[in-house]
Scaffold this motif. Structure first.
Motif, short mmCIF file in Angstrom:
data_model
loop_
_atom_site.label_atom_id
_atom_site.label_comp_id
_atom_site.label_asym_id
_atom_site.label_seq_id
_atom_site.Cartn_x
_atom_site.Cartn_y
_atom_site.Cartn_z
N LYS A 1 1.49 3.42 -2.36
CA LYS A 1 2.74 3.52 -3.10
C LYS A 1 3.80 2.62 -2.48
CE LYS A 1 2.22 8.26 -4.68
NZ LYS A 1 2.87 9.56 -4.75
N THR A 2 4.71 2.18 -3.33
CA THR A 2 5.81 1.34 -2.87
C THR A 2 6.69 2.09 -1.89
OG1 THR A 2 5.80 0.25 -5.02
CG2 THR A 2 7.74 -0.08 -3.67
N GLU A 3 6.88 3.38 -2.13
CA GLU A 3 7.73 4.17 -1.25
C GLU A 3 7.18 4.18 0.18
OE1 GLU A 3 6.54 5.52 -4.17
OE2 GLU A 3 8.37 5.25 -5.33
N HIS A 4 5.85 4.25 0.31
CA HIS A 4 5.23 4.25 1.64
C HIS A 4 5.45 2.91 2.33
CE1 HIS A 4 2.25 7.55 0.14
NE2 HIS A 4 3.46 8.03 0.37
N TRP A 5 5.36 1.84 1.55
CA TRP A 5 5.59 0.50 2.10
C TRP A 5 7.04 0.36 2.60
CZ3 TRP A 5 7.50 -4.21 -0.75
CH2 TRP A 5 7.43 -5.36 0.04
N ILE A 6 7.98 0.89 1.82
CA ILE A 6 9.38 0.80 2.20
C ILE A 6 9.64 1.57 3.49
CG2 ILE A 6 11.73 1.45 1.51
CD1 ILE A 6 10.87 0.84 -1.39
#
Length: 130
Positions: free
Chosen positions: A43-48
């Motif tokens: 997920k993008t949130e995890h990357w952020i």
């Protein structure tokens, strides 16, 4: 980097985030690409979150270590403001002032000569007419 890190939120636009990463200095951009790749996360949130942790825990301390030593400012200022340096600067300033004075006198002299020449030519022209 601190500004970039403080603007990272879980609800961040991915396109803007990629653009922000691309504008970072090459050293930091390469570090993030090597250690926190976007495709490594589901997920993008995890990357952020991973980006923020990497920046806060690795890159910012690295930048803080590179800061110049504040104790080195006083010796540098003392060297810059040494008495010999000030005396050299005063000598240079006196030479420049002398050059400016001579150039100014020459300019006034040339202007006065030009004015006298015009007046002399005017007398010659006026005397022939009479």
């Amino acid at each position: 980097m601190l500004h970039f890190s403080s603007n990272l939120h879980r609800e961040f636009d991915v396109v803007l985030l990629r653009l922000g990463v691309s504008f970072l200095p090459t050293e930091f951009r390469d570090h993030l690409d090597a250690n926190v790749r976007e495709d490594s996360f589901d997920k993008t949130e995890h990357w952020i979150v991973a980006l923020k942790k990497e920046i806060d825990n690795v890159l910012l301390p690295l930048i803080r270590e590179r800061r110049p030593d504040p104790k080195g400012y006083l010796p540098a200022a003392a060297e810059f403001l040494a008495a010999e340096k000030i005396m050299e600067d005063l000598a240079i300033e006196e030479r420049v002032d002398g050059l400016i004075d001579r150039a100014t006198r020459r300019l006034f002299w040339l202007k006065a000569q030009k004015k006298l020449d015009r007046e002399a030519k005017a007398k010659v022209v006026n005397s022939k007419v009479k």
